[in-house]
Design a protein around this motif. Sequence first.
Motif, short mmCIF file in Angstrom:
data_model
loop_
_atom_site.label_atom_id
_atom_site.label_comp_id
_atom_site.label_asym_id
_atom_site.label_seq_id
_atom_site.Cartn_x
_atom_site.Cartn_y
_atom_site.Cartn_z
N GLU A 28 -25.00 128.20 -61.41
CA GLU A 28 -24.23 127.67 -60.27
C GLU A 28 -23.04 128.58 -59.97
N THR A 57 -16.73 125.62 -58.64
CA THR A 57 -17.74 124.68 -58.13
C THR A 57 -18.07 123.61 -59.17
N THR A 58 -18.45 122.44 -58.65
CA THR A 58 -18.92 121.37 -59.53
C THR A 58 -20.41 121.11 -59.26
N SER A 59 -21.07 122.05 -58.60
CA SER A 59 -22.45 121.80 -58.16
C SER A 59 -23.45 121.66 -59.31
N THR A 105 -11.45 119.71 -53.32
CA THR A 105 -12.70 120.26 -52.80
C THR A 105 -12.44 121.21 -51.63
N GLY A 144 -26.47 128.62 -53.17
CA GLY A 144 -25.20 127.91 -53.21
C GLY A 144 -24.25 128.32 -54.32
#
Length: 309
Positions: A28, A57-59, A105, A144
């Motif tokens: 990620e 990111t926290t994806s 965010t 992403g």
Amino acid sequence: MQRQHVIELLREHLADDARIDLHAHTRESDGTHSPTQLVELAGAAKLDAVAITDHDTTSGWAEASSAARAGELVLVPGIEFSARFAGSSVHVLGYLFDPDDAALTAELARIREERSSRARRIVELLSADFDLDWSGVEAHVAPGATLGRPHIADALVERGIIADRSEAFTSLLAPGEKYYVTHPAPDPERAIELIRGAGGLPVIAHPAGDRRAWLPKGEVARFVRAGLYGLELAHRENTPEGRAWISELVAAHGLVPTGGSDWHGDGKPNPLGENWAGKRTLIDMVERSSGSLPVLPEAWQKTGNGARG
Ligand code: AMP
Ligand code: ZN
Ligand code: FE
Ligand code: FE
């Protein structure tokens, strides 16, 4: 699940000498493995808990959480927030914050954008001298994912221009080289406030890495006032002298010393679990955060009172 219940389960299930790797990257961002593989490999490395701390990111949280629920170890949701001070890159680890916090965010989205344009700029500069283009880099980026120099390094390796990622970081992609470009990022104080504002715990990553400028002590006092929770003491890049300095600051400011491997999979030599924090630290983190909770194995619920109700 209630925070207090999570703390009770951690007290009950974790051994007193539990090992918790609080710093690891996945695809990620610039790691080479999936969030599921991170959790599985952390289990194979006999860790009791692992944090996912991808850049900006926290994806990867959702996938890593599913793997932890289905598995045997605890997942600590986290991030490595890119900040900048006096021209140097400063990394702020954040744990157990609310991933939907609007201010946080928005800032993370901005940083990812800046990283993306910076990566394109680096590739433009390289393409003047080497057989390299953007599509060659993109092929190494998961959909992403937060872009970083490691992805460019992968394309350079594929073209046979360098041997591995580590060579890129001491040659073409090193600060000061003609292809090196920085990306704008907020002051660490802002990163700390945003993580705290989202109920999380900010920790300065590898504060005394020998390749980076050390943070002046006066700045640390300012960061403590902004809500700093800890300093990453156990990290391979902290020099011995730096560790002494970090320990002094930890004692002087009542901070928490943490540790982690900074695992990136195949791209960096750091093995998963080479540095860690202990059980008391994890429980303290859960007690002192309010944004999100560690993810526990479902099997923990089935023993004890869960089986009856
Ligand atoms: P960037 O974020 O684009 O400035 O790139 C720096 C990141 O690359 C840091 O997070 C490093 O941990 C990471 N990295 C991955 N592999 C390596 C390596 N082999 N040597 C140095 N840094 C690396
Ligand atoms: Zn990285
Ligand atoms: Fe870092
Ligand atoms: Fe890192």
